[in-house]
Design a protein around this motif. Structure first.
Motif, PDB file in Angstrom:
ATOM      1  N   ARG A   1       4.127 -40.889  15.174  1.00  0.00           N
ATOM      2  CA  ARG A   1       3.703 -42.094  15.900  1.00  0.00           C
ATOM      3  C   ARG A   1       3.475 -41.797  17.379  1.00  0.00           C
ATOM      4  N   ILE A   2       4.333 -40.979  17.963  1.00  0.00           N
ATOM      5  CA  ILE A   2       4.185 -40.609  19.371  1.00  0.00           C
ATOM      6  C   ILE A   2       2.896 -39.817  19.569  1.00  0.00           C
ATOM      7  N   ALA A   3       2.636 -38.885  18.666  1.00  0.00           N
ATOM      8  CA  ALA A   3       1.426 -38.067  18.760  1.00  0.00           C
ATOM      9  C   ALA A   3       0.175 -38.943  18.709  1.00  0.00           C
ATOM     10  N   ALA A   4       0.162 -39.910  17.797  1.00  0.00           N
ATOM     11  CA  ALA A   4      -0.987 -40.799  17.681  1.00  0.00           C
ATOM     12  C   ALA A   4      -1.146 -41.647  18.942  1.00  0.00           C
ATOM     13  N   HIS A   5      -0.029 -42.107  19.488  1.00  0.00           N
ATOM     14  CA  HIS A   5      -0.058 -42.952  20.688  1.00  0.00           C
ATOM     15  C   HIS A   5      -0.576 -42.184  21.898  1.00  0.00           C
ATOM     16  N   LEU A   6      -0.187 -40.915  22.007  1.00  0.00           N
ATOM     17  CA  LEU A   6      -0.562 -40.107  23.173  1.00  0.00           C
ATOM     18  C   LEU A   6      -1.832 -39.284  22.945  1.00  0.00           C
ATOM     19  N   GLY A   7      -2.376 -39.345  21.743  1.00  0.00           N
ATOM     20  CA  GLY A   7      -3.586 -38.583  21.451  1.00  0.00           C
ATOM     21  C   GLY A   7      -3.350 -37.088  21.356  1.00  0.00           C
ATOM     22  N   LEU A   8      -2.193 -36.704  20.841  1.00  0.00           N
ATOM     23  CA  LEU A   8      -1.836 -35.289  20.706  1.00  0.00           C
ATOM     24  C   LEU A   8      -1.788 -34.880  19.235  1.00  0.00           C
ATOM     25  N   ALA A   9      -1.957 -33.601  18.981  1.00  0.00           N
ATOM     26  CA  ALA A   9      -1.821 -33.076  17.624  1.00  0.00           C
ATOM     27  C   ALA A   9      -0.351 -33.115  17.231  1.00  0.00           C
ATOM     28  N   HIS A  10      -0.087 -33.234  15.936  1.00  0.00           N
ATOM     29  CA  HIS A  10       1.297 -33.289  15.459  1.00  0.00           C
ATOM     30  C   HIS A  10       1.536 -32.263  14.361  1.00  0.00           C
ATOM     31  N   LEU A  11       2.702 -31.620  14.430  1.00  0.00           N
ATOM     32  CA  LEU A  11       3.116 -30.690  13.387  1.00  0.00           C
ATOM     33  C   LEU A  11       4.545 -31.001  12.970  1.00  0.00           C
TER      34      LEU A  11
ATOM     35  N   ILE B   1       5.721 -31.527  18.190  1.00  0.00           N
ATOM     36  CA  ILE B   1       6.241 -30.775  17.050  1.00  0.00           C
ATOM     37  C   ILE B   1       7.666 -31.217  16.778  1.00  0.00           C
ATOM     38  N   ASP B   2       7.967 -31.495  15.512  1.00  0.00           N
ATOM     39  CA  ASP B   2       9.346 -31.862  15.173  1.00  0.00           C
ATOM     40  C   ASP B   2       9.946 -30.869  14.192  1.00  0.00           C
ATOM     41  N   GLY B   3      11.261 -30.714  14.305  1.00  0.00           N
ATOM     42  CA  GLY B   3      11.955 -29.779  13.434  1.00  0.00           C
ATOM     43  C   GLY B   3      13.425 -29.696  13.759  1.00  0.00           C
ATOM     44  N   ARG B   4      13.966 -28.477  13.630  1.00  0.00           N
ATOM     45  CA  ARG B   4      15.388 -28.252  13.897  1.00  0.00           C
ATOM     46  C   ARG B   4      15.612 -27.397  15.143  1.00  0.00           C
TER      47      ARG B   4
ATOM     48  N   ASP C   1      15.397 -49.791  14.258  1.00  0.00           N
ATOM     49  CA  ASP C   1      14.324 -49.708  13.281  1.00  0.00           C
ATOM     50  C   ASP C   1      13.251 -48.801  13.869  1.00  0.00           C
ATOM     51  N   SER C   2      12.148 -48.623  13.154  1.00  0.00           N
ATOM     52  CA  SER C   2      11.126 -47.683  13.621  1.00  0.00           C
ATOM     53  C   SER C   2      10.524 -48.103  14.958  1.00  0.00           C
ATOM     54  N   ASP C   3      10.348 -49.406  15.150  1.00  0.00           N
ATOM     55  CA  ASP C   3       9.802 -49.880  16.423  1.00  0.00           C
ATOM     56  C   ASP C   3      10.773 -49.639  17.569  1.00  0.00           C
ATOM     57  N   GLY C   4      12.067 -49.874  17.307  1.00  0.00           N
ATOM     58  CA  GLY C   4      13.082 -49.657  18.347  1.00  0.00           C
ATOM     59  C   GLY C   4      13.178 -48.195  18.726  1.00  0.00           C
ATOM     60  N   ALA C   5      13.112 -47.307  17.722  1.00  0.00           N
ATOM     61  CA  ALA C   5      13.166 -45.869  17.990  1.00  0.00           C
ATOM     62  C   ALA C   5      11.947 -45.429  18.789  1.00  0.00           C
ATOM     63  N   PHE C   6      10.785 -45.945  18.433  1.00  0.00           N
ATOM     64  CA  PHE C   6       9.546 -45.597  19.142  1.00  0.00           C
ATOM     65  C   PHE C   6       9.610 -46.060  20.596  1.00  0.00           C
ATOM     66  N   THR C   7      10.083 -47.273  20.820  1.00  0.00           N
ATOM     67  CA  THR C   7      10.187 -47.805  22.181  1.00  0.00           C
ATOM     68  C   THR C   7      11.131 -46.948  23.020  1.00  0.00           C
ATOM     69  N   ALA C   8      12.282 -46.588  22.444  1.00  0.00           N
ATOM     70  CA  ALA C   8      13.262 -45.771  23.168  1.00  0.00           C
ATOM     71  C   ALA C   8      12.706 -44.392  23.474  1.00  0.00           C
ATOM     72  N   ALA C   9      12.022 -43.794  22.507  1.00  0.00           N
ATOM     73  CA  ALA C   9      11.465 -42.459  22.701  1.00  0.00           C
ATOM     74  C   ALA C   9      10.352 -42.467  23.740  1.00  0.00           C
ATOM     75  N   LEU C  10       9.487 -43.449  23.669  1.00  0.00           N
ATOM     76  CA  LEU C  10       8.381 -43.517  24.617  1.00  0.00           C
ATOM     77  C   LEU C  10       8.896 -43.718  26.041  1.00  0.00           C
ATOM     78  N   ALA C  11       9.939 -44.535  26.186  1.00  0.00           N
ATOM     79  CA  ALA C  11      10.535 -44.751  27.507  1.00  0.00           C
ATOM     80  C   ALA C  11      11.126 -43.450  28.034  1.00  0.00           C
ATOM     81  N   ALA C  12      11.778 -42.690  27.159  1.00  0.00           N
ATOM     82  CA  ALA C  12      12.380 -41.415  27.563  1.00  0.00           C
ATOM     83  C   ALA C  12      11.303 -40.417  27.971  1.00  0.00           C
ATOM     84  N   ILE C  13      10.197 -40.386  27.230  1.00  0.00           N
ATOM     85  CA  ILE C  13       9.104 -39.465  27.541  1.00  0.00           C
ATOM     86  C   ILE C  13       8.488 -39.808  28.899  1.00  0.00           C
ATOM     87  N   LYS C  14       8.251 -41.088  29.134  1.00  0.00           N
ATOM     88  CA  LYS C  14       7.650 -41.515  30.399  1.00  0.00           C
ATOM     89  C   LYS C  14       8.576 -41.227  31.574  1.00  0.00           C
ATOM     90  N   ALA C  15       9.880 -41.456  31.376  1.00  0.00           N
ATOM     91  CA  ALA C  15      10.846 -41.208  32.450  1.00  0.00           C
ATOM     92  C   ALA C  15      10.910 -39.713  32.766  1.00  0.00           C
TER      93      ALA C  15
END
Length: 210
Positions: free
Chosen positions: A19-29, A110-113, A190-204
């Motif tokens: 979802r983040i990749a789609a929002h920012l226009g980046l490739a995702h793996l 990219i997501d993983g371990r 939920d998925s929306d809450g996680a996305f909001t938190a992640a996007l805020a962290a990325i912007k900060a």
């Protein structure tokens, strides 16, 4: 910009990364698909999952464009992937593949371990996504049951705990939070809450790095 998203199984990192990749226009793996692809290749050939040499050969021959995500999401593939991912030779064979993906123009998510600790330690933004074992098992159980695969919740929880232990204790690239990664616990999100938190962290983080 490279965004590295790590975390344990069923923490929601894959859905979030996409979802983040789609929002920012980046490739995702989803790097987990690579290990699922290796495991699938062994299973198709009737090769035991404990054959490290065969797993390494399968990893070297892996083609990103040929990965069938729907097939690789089937019940049991996560456990199989966790087993082959513990082999140093398999991880070594897939390192450059992931780094080359990250180096593409514009960057990638990219997501993983081990993305923030081993694959892309230079990533501009690192997130570590987690949730309680019980919540992660509930998510996996629901996903598989809705997909038509019969699965007992206790079995799902046992599977999550086995994978957590294997990921944390493997000799190479164990699952751990990078020192500079931002922790996001999605247990009660939920998925929306996680996305909001992640996007805020990325912007900060991006603002601090300017």
């Amino acid at each position: 910009m490279i965004i590295a998203i790590d975390g344990p199984a069923a923490s929601g990192k894959g859905t979030l990364a996409k979802r983040i990749a789609a929002h920012l226009g980046l490739a995702h793996l989803d790097s987990g698909l690579l290990y699922r692809g290796v495991a699938s290749r062994l299973i198709e050939k009737g090769t035991p999952l404990d054959d490290e040499a065969a797993a390494a050969r399968a990893a070297c021959a892996l083609d990103l464009k040929a990965l069938d995500e729907a097939k690789l999401r089937a019940a049991g593939m996560g456990e199989a992937a966790s087993r082959v991912a513990a082999y140093p030779a398999v991880r070594a064979a897939l390192v450059e593949l992931q780094r080359a993906f990250a180096r593409q123009p514009g960057g990638a998510v990219i997501d993983g371990r081990d993305i923030g600790t081993v694959i892309c330690p230079e990533a501009r933004v690192k997130l570590f996504i987690t949730a309680s074992a019980e919540e992660r098992a509930r998510r996996r159980w629901r996903e598989l049951v809705l997909g038509g695969a019969p699965l007992d919740f206790d079995d799902a929880l046992d599977d999550i705990r086995r994978r957590d232990e294997r990921d944390a204790k493997r000799s190479i690239s164990p699952l751990r939070q990078a020192a500079d990664a931002i922790l996001i616990d999605t247990t009660d999100l939920d998925s929306d809450g996680a996305f909001t938190a992640a996007l805020a962290a990325i912007k900060a983080k991006a603002r601090r790095l300017k």
